[in-house]
Design an enzyme around this catalytic site. Sequence first.
Site, short mmCIF file in Angstrom:
data_model
loop_
_atom_site.label_atom_id
_atom_site.label_comp_id
_atom_site.label_asym_id
_atom_site.label_seq_id
_atom_site.Cartn_x
_atom_site.Cartn_y
_atom_site.Cartn_z
N TYR A 38 0.81 -1.21 0.00
CA TYR A 38 0.00 0.00 0.00
C TYR A 38 0.84 1.26 0.00
O TYR A 38 0.42 2.28 -0.56
CB TYR A 38 -1.05 -0.03 1.12
CG TYR A 38 -2.27 -0.77 0.63
CD1 TYR A 38 -3.21 -0.12 -0.15
CD2 TYR A 38 -2.43 -2.12 0.86
CE1 TYR A 38 -4.30 -0.78 -0.66
CE2 TYR A 38 -3.53 -2.80 0.35
CZ TYR A 38 -4.47 -2.13 -0.41
OH TYR A 38 -5.54 -2.79 -0.93
N HIS A 42 -6.67 -3.15 5.88
CA HIS A 42 -5.92 -4.10 5.05
C HIS A 42 -4.97 -4.97 5.89
O HIS A 42 -4.19 -5.73 5.32
CB HIS A 42 -5.14 -3.36 3.97
CG HIS A 42 -6.03 -2.73 2.93
ND1 HIS A 42 -6.86 -3.48 2.14
CD2 HIS A 42 -6.22 -1.44 2.57
CE1 HIS A 42 -7.53 -2.67 1.32
NE2 HIS A 42 -7.17 -1.43 1.57
#
Lengths: 746, 746
Positions: A265, A423
């Site tokens: 990410y 996440h």
Amino acid sequence: MTSRWHALAVAAAIAALSCAPAGLVAQQPGVRSGGAARPRILLSRADGAAIRQQAATAPVMARSLAEAKAVVSAAMVAPIETPPPGEAGSASHEKHKQNYREMQLAGMLYTITGDVRYATWVGRVLDAYAGMYPALGPHPLSKNQAPGKLFHQSLNEANWLVAVAIAYDCVYEALPSAQRARIETNVLRNMADWLSVEHAKEFDRIHNHGTWATAAVGMLGLVIDDTTYVNRALYGTKFDKKGGFLRQLDELFSPDGYYMEGPYYIRYALLPFYQFAEALERVRPRERVYAYRDSILKKGLYSAVQTAFPNGVLPPVNDASRTMAVNAPEIVLAVDLAYARYGADRNLLGVAAQQGEVILSAAGMRVARDLAASRTTPAVNWGSVEFTDGADGQRGGTGILRSGAGEGASMLFMKYGVHGEGHGHFDKLHFSFFENGREVIPDYGFSRWINIEPKFGGRYLPENDSYAMQTIAHNTVVVDGRTQNGGVERAAEAMSGKRHFFEAGDANVQAMSARADGYSPGVNMQRTMLLLRDRRLPYPVVVDLVRVTSETARQYDWPVHFRGQMIASNVPYTSASTAQAPLGEGFGYQHLWKEASGTTDSTVKVTWLDGGRFYSVIAAGAPNTELVFARTGASDPNFNLIVEPMVVLRRRATDHVFAAVVEPHGYFNEAQERSVEARPRISGVRVLASDAAGSVVEVTGEGGLRWVVHVNNGTASRSATHVVRSGATSFTFTGNVSVAGLEPPR
Amino acid sequence: MTSRWHALAVAAAIAALSCAPAGLVAQQPGVRSGGAARPRILLSRADGAAIRQQAATAPVMARSLAEAKAVVSAAMVAPIETPPPGEAGSASHEKHKQNYREMQLAGMLYTITGDVRYATWVGRVLDAYAGMYPALGPHPLSKNQAPGKLFHQSLNEANWLVAVAIAYDCVYEALPSAQRARIETNVLRNMADWLSVEHAKEFDRIHNHGTWATAAVGMLGLVIDDTTYVNRALYGTKFDKKGGFLRQLDELFSPDGYYMEGPYYIRYALLPFYQFAEALERVRPRERVYAYRDSILKKGLYSAVQTAFPNGVLPPVNDASRTMAVNAPEIVLAVDLAYARYGADRNLLGVAAQQGEVILSAAGMRVARDLAASRTTPAVNWGSVEFTDGADGQRGGTGILRSGAGEGASMLFMKYGVHGEGHGHFDKLHFSFFENGREVIPDYGFSRWINIEPKFGGRYLPENDSYAMQTIAHNTVVVDGRTQNGGVERAAEAMSGKRHFFEAGDANVQAMSARADGYSPGVNMQRTMLLLRDRRLPYPVVVDLVRVTSETARQYDWPVHFRGQMIASNVPYTSASTAQAPLGEGFGYQHLWKEASGTTDSTVKVTWLDGGRFYSVIAAGAPNTELVFARTGASDPNFNLIVEPMVVLRRRATDHVFAAVVEPHGYFNEAQERSVEARPRISGVRVLASDAAGSVVEVTGEGGLRWVVHVNNGTASRSATHVVRSGATSFTFTGNVSVAGLEPPR
């Protein structure tokens, strides 16, 4: 803190307003004219001219430029299409992505070449959007996401606007003002308002979605001289810095720059972080954004590229794909800008060499020039490194031990930081091991077939929650068959791993140790991992010690995931070879077929083949230890999971120490029909003693190999002497870790 | 035939004897002196000198020479070891293999460089063997194979002697005669007698084991002037040509050169075939062995390299590894010798370029010189090709359709020849499909972890018989869940596939058709496969028509094996996702987990992802068709099988036509997070008519695509007109195949 920022924001807004011509302000509040000449946010006319003149002397730039021209040439002869919105992964979705990529490249090529056809084409595409965008409502297929209009989620809309802000900056001067007004009103401001007004909550989120939205709106503001957009982007929709770009820089990174969502990410967020930072640095240099928070953007990039495996792939921790690598376009952009803004680092140039391309800006030109001037290809060698986690650096961290050089280097990765929000995976004290060019003890990564439309529109799959996030999908101990924190994100966010020690000074004895206490109620866990080199072994080996303590008897599962083919085990087992059932009913176990199991009191050996090398786990014996062979794919009616094998050591106990060696060995080449050393050289692992002070483990093998590994379980200290007792025997050692009997490579 | 050869053999033997000096004959029957100067069987002193002088100007030779020197230099500083015999794959086994390889290279380097240290070292290694070999008895671990002494099977002993004959030839003149006498008596003759006297039956076998044995003994005979050895090798142990090298040339190849055991085994046999042929050509040119049987050795090599997939890997039909490729050392040898002996073929030079190495001989020098002189890297493009099978060319064949160039070319392979003896698989009308650099519809190959000692000593595994050889392990129709010929080798050997037609003249419509009648009692089967190009489809597609006829209702299974990930199917199915059982009880079905199944009357679509591309099977609907998803790995307690998915279309009927399209489509790049066209463009396949005269199938898809495919099921003819009826409708077409509605690529 907040009030100070609020005051500054308001002051800045007032300052901006006060110098704006009255007429324009009346027309469009927040707009001022008189900014720097355009293009201004990523490359200037002078930068473009320099690239035009120098590209031929810098092969990487020449290639990147040629590729951009090829892409745009193809686009310019095709019909312009702005289809009605479609599902994720649909032709419409892909077309709108393609459009913004091509517009950005075309805009930059206009600045570089001066060929007005590029600018005209960008204007035509934007005209097409101006014709269709105002009629669009929220996308109907957003499914739990903030919707965009062109795309199913507003995140993609922000991607579009970031790219188009650059394109528009480049072609601005070439477009008639009436065309600009229509484009700005119908599309650009319309979209910026959608992102920052309609979806104010998403905009203010301290999260990569927020970063994209703020960058998009802020960059547009810098291009069209709309200070409100810029300040909203910097300080949040209420200008109070409870949201906004600067708050994201404060909170999304640890002081070491580690990004709490993990490398995959940060890769994605690096683009808006660096793109907006570069735009600010060029248009509002007084923000000194590159210096902000002790150069946190530099650390953010470095922490990303320094986690990469030797082949450049980013470890797929948390929700992450298995193949994202340093050559991702976002990292290309950040590497070039960091190289230009933070100084010419040879390791960074090595990453640029792995990438093989540069961005079409002054920064890209600089990297390309330095690559061309380098006599040898710069190599990347980050060595062993640890990153603290949490905005304050006090919430555990991530440890990386490396040995050897090049793509064949060994790398041991352990995760002991924060959960990482939505996440995050429930995988505290998880490790992965990269060796011989492959992730041989892997992280499953996410369960998602990204952008493949028939697979749930390319979105995250239900199996991401039910398997990939669960503890058993990782290489860390599972207690009582239940995921850490019961699989509850909020509970996981409330705690973190704890650093114990990280010692990489001795290339032959590197070690890291961390704790995860209370992730399963009543159970404390310490994992110490060593990467050792001994001249009697051809490759570095991993020594793993997991010490679990509990007041009551618990079931402990120690899993090792692998890829490739099971070769041999010394444990007699019963195979479920004619009827198979899942290994359990929940917490990911329902997704594992139980293939075989056996019980032993003695040393466990399991050998598999992966690529051209064999790998053995040799684990200390303990009474009534169960060895389970399992494979993903159960309870998966839609074939969403990737089918891969694993082994689990299972033991019921109060306190227990899992002590194991992972030994790479031998060679197999099927095409040449050659195989040697399919059996490991390490033959025994034995726990000699373990208590709150320390653990002592004996490892024996061929060639008289006998190591005694001492690990400090108490307060970390490099100088204290520790005594560990086992009955009448006591073991004394100094420091956090010591290995007796190791024979270093000559 | 036999008697003529017998007479020739006796005459040759008498001729040889008659010119031998009496004294030597008295000492060692069959020996004559006075042959050509040594070295003589692979390279001469003049050849060696030419390589020494010219290697620097031919990079491939320079590299091959440098690699040989590196290997031998390392060997010469290590202790000489001739360990007691060990198991297959053991350290001892590998050491003896290493020894013969190194001796051969050292001998050749002596001839090339003149450095006597190479010769002395070979002598020392052979001395070590002379000291240990006489005491050895038959290897105790032969397990159903003819045993060697150093190795578990005599085959490996023959490998050793082939290499050492070359080494000995090279160093002969440099060794004192007493040393030679001891080496010849204790090792070389001892071993040659073991191979050709003790194991006369193996020696006389018309099989690759026989080829190795005859080459070993014959080459030794040519080196030490023992005519008996040479004649025994040429004509068999009884000199009657019922066995021996020439008989192998007669029977092991079809008139087209196709080797009945398949490409993997011809690869292995090419070395002794070419090595002995070259030795004969140099020492006994009167044999004209290269010209023998209309240059069958040339055809044998060509048929091997022409079956290769575009990436150089040989299709793993029959017992075969998945990775054996044209760069195998045996093929390097044969390519170089064929290039020198049969003429400088540009395609063959292309194969040499893929190989990237040459042998250290005049032939290798010639190839290296021509590669150096070539301005561009020669490309390989064999086009579409068919090989007949059987020694008389009347026993079916193998068809290969190719489209496109380079590694990304498409290749469709169909097998309709003989069984192929002990290594044959029960797979008549099996096909495999190579596309985008991968074998996307694969052959399982053998079940063997070759030379991996813990996997049954690296030998063939029980699962080779129980799975890999069975019909369901292949992509061909299985009747009543039973393997062809009931899995009985003798029954399979008694029949063969039948060629129907092979038409590759139209690059857009290529087709091949063959029959397999009675492989399942009472069932006749015809398979016609087309490789079509249409401008509305980005890649060539396969059209498959399998017509099965029977007097009684049978169960027909049409399997497609694949690798990668299932993406989507249009057939609603029930998943065995929480309890799994094997698909059947025998004939390989016991090794398949039944993962899911569903029933439909309509068109079946299944899409999977393999690498960067999607593949869809679109099959014609038929009432009550079952779709089964399965995966290898059941009934496999030792984890010997490779776990891979497959789909099966199952239908119960008397006569039936499976009509399907295999369409490659779209693009997936996980690292770039890009995916397009995950659904096929072909939407419908429909059988319009099918009878003994022909089959007519309609294929429809996007962009108005509508093909009508006509296939002749009667007597093959390119000019006859056929009429196929379905109720009141009749379809008329001319020739074996025609496709209406195809739009060729522009």
